[in-house]
Structure formats: C-alpha cells, structure tokens
Design a protein around this motif. Structure first.
Motif, PDB file in Angstrom:
ATOM      1  N   ARG A 179       0.598  -0.835   0.330  1.00 31.02           N
ATOM      2  CA  ARG A 179      -0.104   0.068   0.554  1.00 31.02           C
ATOM      3  C   ARG A 179       1.221   1.303  -0.071  1.00 31.02           C
ATOM      4  NH1 ARG A 179      -5.076   1.360   4.179  1.00 31.02           N
ATOM      5  NH2 ARG A 179      -5.690   3.527   2.838  1.00 31.02           N
ATOM      6  N   LEU A 180       1.700   1.518   0.562  1.00 33.20           N
ATOM      7  CA  LEU A 180       2.736   1.937   0.710  1.00 33.20           C
ATOM      8  C   LEU A 180       3.190   2.432  -0.610  1.00 33.20           C
ATOM      9  CD1 LEU A 180       4.787   1.510   4.253  1.00 33.20           C
ATOM     10  CD2 LEU A 180       2.972   3.379   3.352  1.00 33.20           C
ATOM     11  N   ARG A 181       3.475   2.103  -1.322  1.00 27.92           N
ATOM     12  CA  ARG A 181       4.281   1.737  -2.186  1.00 27.92           C
ATOM     13  C   ARG A 181       3.456   2.483  -3.231  1.00 27.92           C
ATOM     14  NH1 ARG A 181       7.025  -3.243  -2.122  1.00 27.92           N
ATOM     15  NH2 ARG A 181       9.192  -2.952  -1.419  1.00 27.92           N
ATOM     16  N   LYS A 182       2.245   2.711  -3.443  1.00 24.77           N
ATOM     17  CA  LYS A 182       1.019   3.181  -4.796  1.00 24.77           C
ATOM     18  C   LYS A 182       0.558   4.083  -4.205  1.00 24.77           C
ATOM     19  CE  LYS A 182      -2.394  -0.552  -5.906  1.00 24.77           C
ATOM     20  NZ  LYS A 182      -3.870  -1.478  -5.941  1.00 24.77           N
ATOM     21  N   LEU A 183       0.853   4.258  -2.971  1.00 23.29           N
ATOM     22  CA  LEU A 183       0.879   5.607  -2.672  1.00 23.29           C
ATOM     23  C   LEU A 183       1.868   6.451  -3.279  1.00 23.29           C
ATOM     24  CD1 LEU A 183      -0.183   5.367   0.741  1.00 23.29           C
ATOM     25  CD2 LEU A 183      -1.336   6.653  -0.728  1.00 23.29           C
ATOM     26  N   ASN A 184       3.079   5.911  -3.302  1.00 24.47           N
ATOM     27  CA  ASN A 184       4.369   6.387  -3.237  1.00 24.47           C
ATOM     28  C   ASN A 184       5.153   5.462  -3.480  1.00 24.47           C
ATOM     29  OD1 ASN A 184       7.166   7.352  -3.546  1.00 24.47           O
ATOM     30  ND2 ASN A 184       7.161   8.990  -1.407  1.00 24.47           N
ATOM     31  N   PRO A 185       5.714   5.634  -5.344  1.00 28.27           N
ATOM     32  CA  PRO A 185       6.853   4.745  -5.983  1.00 28.27           C
ATOM     33  C   PRO A 185       7.990   4.667  -5.616  1.00 28.27           C
ATOM     34  CG  PRO A 185       4.799   6.038  -7.632  1.00 28.27           C
ATOM     35  CD  PRO A 185       4.884   6.238  -6.292  1.00 28.27           C
ATOM     36  N   LEU A 186       8.338   6.143  -5.507  1.00 29.73           N
ATOM     37  CA  LEU A 186       9.849   6.407  -5.997  1.00 29.73           C
ATOM     38  C   LEU A 186      10.132   6.100  -4.483  1.00 29.73           C
ATOM     39  CD1 LEU A 186       9.595   9.987  -7.480  1.00 29.73           C
ATOM     40  CD2 LEU A 186      10.117   7.724  -8.299  1.00 29.73           C
ATOM     41  N   ALA A 187       9.905   6.168  -2.737  1.00 27.88           N
ATOM     42  CA  ALA A 187      11.125   5.944  -2.089  1.00 27.88           C
ATOM     43  C   ALA A 187      10.818   4.972  -1.778  1.00 27.88           C
ATOM     44  CB  ALA A 187       9.347   7.141  -0.419  1.00 27.88           C
ATOM     45  N   PRO A 188      12.378   4.697  -1.210  1.00 31.51           N
ATOM     46  CA  PRO A 188      12.628   2.959  -0.789  1.00 31.51           C
ATOM     47  C   PRO A 188      12.358   2.959   0.651  1.00 31.51           C
ATOM     48  CG  PRO A 188      14.517   4.347  -1.659  1.00 31.51           C
ATOM     49  CD  PRO A 188      13.204   4.886  -1.359  1.00 31.51           C
ATOM     50  N   ILE A 189      12.086   1.944   1.135  1.00 32.15           N
ATOM     51  CA  ILE A 189      11.186   1.560   2.063  1.00 32.15           C
ATOM     52  C   ILE A 189      12.504   0.619   2.960  1.00 32.15           C
ATOM     53  CG2 ILE A 189       9.161   0.506   3.699  1.00 32.15           C
ATOM     54  CD1 ILE A 189       7.478   0.807   1.173  1.00 32.15           C
ATOM     55  N   THR A 190      12.479   1.348   4.212  1.00 32.22           N
ATOM     56  CA  THR A 190      13.661   0.948   5.199  1.00 32.22           C
ATOM     57  C   THR A 190      12.728   0.805   6.430  1.00 32.22           C
ATOM     58  OG1 THR A 190      15.456   2.472   4.843  1.00 32.22           O
ATOM     59  CG2 THR A 190      16.028   1.363   6.756  1.00 32.22           C
ATOM     60  N   ARG A 191      13.360  -1.418   7.047  1.00 34.64           N
ATOM     61  CA  ARG A 191      12.597  -1.973   7.934  1.00 34.64           C
ATOM     62  C   ARG A 191      13.433  -1.251   9.045  1.00 34.64           C
ATOM     63  NH1 ARG A 191       9.822  -7.747   6.572  1.00 34.64           N
ATOM     64  NH2 ARG A 191       8.632  -7.003   4.180  1.00 34.64           N
ATOM     65  N   ALA A 192      12.168  -0.879  10.345  1.00 33.24           N
ATOM     66  CA  ALA A 192      13.087  -0.748  11.242  1.00 33.24           C
ATOM     67  C   ALA A 192      12.515  -1.184  13.138  1.00 33.24           C
ATOM     68  CB  ALA A 192      13.865   0.727  10.996  1.00 33.24           C
ATOM     69  N   GLU A 193      12.990  -1.047  13.852  1.00 36.40           N
ATOM     70  CA  GLU A 193      12.527  -1.440  15.314  1.00 36.40           C
ATOM     71  C   GLU A 193      12.876  -0.578  15.920  1.00 36.40           C
ATOM     72  OE1 GLU A 193      13.641  -5.215  16.706  1.00 36.40           O
ATOM     73  OE2 GLU A 193      13.337  -6.673  14.908  1.00 36.40           O
ATOM     74  N   ARG A 194      12.295  -0.022  16.659  1.00 39.72           N
ATOM     75  CA  ARG A 194      12.062   1.447  17.907  1.00 39.72           C
ATOM     76  C   ARG A 194      13.307   2.163  17.395  1.00 39.72           C
ATOM     77  NH1 ARG A 194      11.942  -3.610  20.400  1.00 39.72           N
ATOM     78  NH2 ARG A 194      14.160  -4.098  20.395  1.00 39.72           N
ATOM     79  N   ALA A 195      12.977   2.738  15.947  1.00 37.89           N
ATOM     80  CA  ALA A 195      13.433   3.513  15.564  1.00 37.89           C
ATOM     81  C   ALA A 195      15.181   3.500  14.948  1.00 37.89           C
ATOM     82  CB  ALA A 195      12.798   5.010  15.574  1.00 37.89           C
ATOM     83  N   ASP A 196      15.469   2.206  15.327  1.00 38.96           N
ATOM     84  CA  ASP A 196      17.055   2.671  15.551  1.00 38.96           C
ATOM     85  C   ASP A 196      17.284   1.944  14.073  1.00 38.96           C
ATOM     86  OD1 ASP A 196      19.469   1.862  15.872  1.00 38.96           O
ATOM     87  OD2 ASP A 196      18.974  -0.415  17.415  1.00 38.96           O
ATOM     88  N   VAL A 197      17.253   3.008  12.949  1.00 34.23           N
ATOM     89  CA  VAL A 197      17.498   3.162  11.684  1.00 34.23           C
ATOM     90  C   VAL A 197      18.782   4.349  11.370  1.00 34.23           C
ATOM     91  CG1 VAL A 197      16.128   5.737  11.171  1.00 34.23           C
ATOM     92  CG2 VAL A 197      17.081   3.508   9.059  1.00 34.23           C
ATOM     93  N   PRO A 198      20.466   3.750  10.782  1.00 33.39           N
ATOM     94  CA  PRO A 198      21.741   4.490  10.478  1.00 33.39           C
ATOM     95  C   PRO A 198      20.898   5.551  10.119  1.00 33.39           C
ATOM     96  CG  PRO A 198      21.557   1.881   9.822  1.00 33.39           C
ATOM     97  CD  PRO A 198      20.036   1.927   9.986  1.00 33.39           C
ATOM     98  N   LEU A 199      22.304   6.453  10.773  1.00 33.74           N
ATOM     99  CA  LEU A 199      21.603   8.033  10.440  1.00 33.74           C
ATOM    100  C   LEU A 199      22.073   8.347   9.197  1.00 33.74           C
ATOM    101  CD1 LEU A 199      22.716   9.664  13.859  1.00 33.74           C
ATOM    102  CD2 LEU A 199      20.088   9.137  12.827  1.00 33.74           C
ATOM    103  N   ASP A 200      23.169   7.614   8.255  1.00 27.10           N
ATOM    104  CA  ASP A 200      23.181   7.605   6.947  1.00 27.10           C
ATOM    105  C   ASP A 200      21.722   7.680   5.876  1.00 27.10           C
ATOM    106  OD1 ASP A 200      23.578   4.922   6.685  1.00 27.10           O
ATOM    107  OD2 ASP A 200      25.275   5.131   6.293  1.00 27.10           O
ATOM    108  N   GLN A 201      20.894   6.905   6.830  1.00 23.15           N
ATOM    109  CA  GLN A 201      19.329   6.807   6.148  1.00 23.15           C
ATOM    110  C   GLN A 201      18.257   7.194   5.921  1.00 23.15           C
ATOM    111  OE1 GLN A 201      17.843   2.212   5.764  1.00 23.15           O
ATOM    112  NE2 GLN A 201      20.385   1.555   5.071  1.00 23.15           N
ATOM    113  N   VAL A 202      18.917   8.368   6.750  1.00 22.38           N
ATOM    114  CA  VAL A 202      17.574   9.602   7.166  1.00 22.38           C
ATOM    115  C   VAL A 202      18.040  10.618   6.761  1.00 22.38           C
ATOM    116  CG1 VAL A 202      16.344  10.785   8.876  1.00 22.38           C
ATOM    117  CG2 VAL A 202      17.034   8.313   9.096  1.00 22.38           C
TER     118      VAL A 202
END
Length: 353
Positions: A179-202
């Motif tokens: 569903r997210l891809r239908k709304l936005n086909p351009l943005a890569p999706i990164t999965r995370a737990e507790r917002a622990d995402v490498p800062l270079d992906q933000v």
C-alpha cells in the motif's frame, strides 16, 4: 555531511504520525555520540516529548546538548528559526553538519519543503536534502484509512522508515509495503525496530538533488500499462491477487485518493511543448500534485532534461549528455491526489516531437 561543493547545510524534513517513533529517533540524534553537530527544529516540545532530562529551562528557544547538537522550537516562523541557527556559524566553518526539521501535527510537508526553495536567505545557506516519513507498521493501515495527513506524509517522502516491524507479522508487513508503494512508488522503504535506523539512511539522501534523479529506483523504469515490457507487480494498479483479498468492496481503503502515476515514452519530446504542458499542469493542478520527478529526452538536444516539482514550484535543467549506447527515453512520475492517469498519459504523449 555538509554539501561541501556549495557549502550549504543540508536540511532533512522528518514527518510521521503521532506514535510512529519520531521522538525516539530525535532523542537518539540529540544524545548519541555520533561526533556530528546536528540542529533539530521541533514544533512543540510538549507535543513530541523530547526527554525532559535533555531539556533544561524549557522557556528558552534553543538547547545545547552535551554532544554538541542543538534543539530548538518552531514557535514562530521557520524562516526566522533557520536564520537564527545560521547566526551561530563560526567564520569559515558551518555551524552544523545538518538541520533536521520535525513536523509534528503539520499535515502536508509541502509548505515546509517549499520554504527552502522560496526564501532567498534560507536558500543561500541551506539545501533541502530530503523528506523522511516514519510510519508505525502495526497501526499505519488504520491511519491511512482515516487520515488525509498520514497519506500525504507517505506520498511526499523520499524515504519511508517502516518502524516497529517487530510488532507485525510478515504477511501484514507485505500488505503495508504494497500500500505504501502505491501511494509513493519513488521512496525506498527501510524497516526498523524502535526507530533504530542508521542515520545515513535518514540524512544525506539527496532526495531534492536534480543530479540524483538519474538514479531513481528501478520501479521507475517499469514501462507504463499497455507498453511492451510492463510488469504487473505490487507497484501497479493491476494487482488482481491483491484486489481479490482486500477487505470490503472496491473503493474501500485500498483505493487511496493519492497515488503515483508513472509515464514513459520512447520517442523524443518537443522541449517547448513539454515545458508548456508541465507549466500548465502544475498551474492548474499544483495543489494536488505533491511531488513530481522526471528525465526527458528532448529532440535535438544531447543532454537530458531533468525536472522535479513540489506542488507548483518547479525546477529543472539540462544535465549530462546521454551515453552513446544508452537507451534514450523519457519517464516521469507524478504523485498526488485524484490524478487522472489517462489525461496525464495523453498530455505527456502529445508532447512527442
């Protein structure tokens, strides 16, 4: 992190619905020992709950953290706050590695993004880097159903962080991502737990850099419906398998008012016609077009025309030449509300030279 070529400070706009995990991510940026100086601009401390231990004397506008980061509130105008941050510059050295603007409660990130294109002083010192949206894997479907703001945040993003994936099953996650891809086909999706995402992906994504439009994700290269080589997959509207088991009658939640429309053409374009069409389209429907990006093969021109738009604000330029053995073709993606795919396709194709 600073855009060394221009000396401008990159700005990341962080959006996401309440409870998506923005606070956790921001607290990490403000306290982690990452050796960078970040400025985080938040709407209201009360609303987002930056750790009270961090915020001493909440009647001030700016708080310096012990790792050198700075936290400040947007009580007034974003332009004024950014100008204030810029005054903290030391001669010859940028004050910050990056600025992060958190948009709690602001519906559409568009006006915030536009600030960085429109105000000359802000534009001289900063460069909009990207819009990142955090979504909560467990509750996002309900949010998308009942909130226009939630749909806009997803549609506008350059990067989507699908947070709290540990709380959802694999089947649920696949459904959410579709569903997210239908709304936005351009943005890569990164999965995370507790917002622990490498800062270079933000940070440092270059989502608004015209140079980077050339490496738009592979989905961008899927030819349009009815064209040779079109692949029916979860990105396109012909997902029969999905329609069959989506809850309720057609027109239910899965038929969101926002979607991405991909256009492509294998014949060269008439540059004048195309520019006139794009200007007219953004003039008439700019409020409903959240983002647009494209690479155009202009007849009689060796360089590719690259453009992007945020609502009605358009920027474009001729960029590096096409390669000698490269496939020359035009492609564009429009993401917006109530887009008429047939009319867009007809308009786009009518610009052929």
């Amino acid at each position: 992190m600073t855009d060394t070529a221009s000396g401008k400070i990159p700005v990341t706009v962080l959006t996401g619905y309440l409870g998506a995990g923005k606070t956790t991510l921001l607290n990490r940026i403000l306290t982690e020992d990452h050796g960078k100086r970040y400025a985080v601009i938040v709407n209201e401390f009360g609303e987002i709950g930056i750790d009270n231990d961090l915020v001493v004397g909440a009647d001030e506008d700016v708080f310096e953290m012990n790792n050198g980061c700075v936290c400040c509130t947007v009580r007034g105008d974003l332009i004024r706050v950014v100008a204030g941050l810029m005054k903290r510059q030391r001669p010859g050295k940028p004050a910050f590695d990056a600025i992060i603007v958190e948009t709690t409660g602001l519906a559409d990130p568009g006006p915030v993004a536009q600030t960085f294109f429109v105000d000359e002083d802000v534009k001289a010192k900063t460069q909009l880097d990207s819009v990142t949206a955090l979504v909560d894997a467990k509750h996002v479907m309900a949010r998308l159903d009942d909130s226009k703001e939630a749909r806009e945040q997803v549609a506008f993003a350059d990067r989507i962080i699908l947070n709290k994936v540990d709380l959802a099953s694999d089947i649920e996650l696949a459904e959410v991502e579709r569903r997210l891809r239908k709304l936005n086909p351009l943005a890569p999706i990164t999965r995370a737990e507790r917002a622990d995402v490498p800062l270079d992906q933000v940070l440092g994504l270059g989502g608004f850099d015209l140079e980077r439009i050339l490496d738009i994700n592979p989905q961008f290269a899927n030819p349009a419906h009815g064209e040779e080589g079109h692949v029916h997959d979860e990105h396109c509207g012909h997902d029969h398998d999905h329609d069959a088991h989506s809850a309720g009658p057609r027109g239910h939640a899965h038929e969101d008012d926002i979607k991405g429309v991909s256009l492509s053409l294998d014949r060269p374009m008439d540059g004048t016609k195309f520019t006139a069409w794009l200007d007219r389209l953004l003039g008439e429907q700019g409020q409903n077009i959240l983002r647009a990006k494209g690479i155009i093969d202009v007849a009689g021109e060796d360089r590719r025309l690259v453009f992007q738009a945020v609502h009605m604000i358009l920027e474009g330029e001729l960029q590096k030449p096409w390669g000698s053995i490269e496939r020359r073709w035009s492609r564009a993606v429009f993401i917006g509300r109530d887009l008429d795919e047939a009319a867009l396709t007809a308009g786009f194709e009518a610009c052929a030279a």
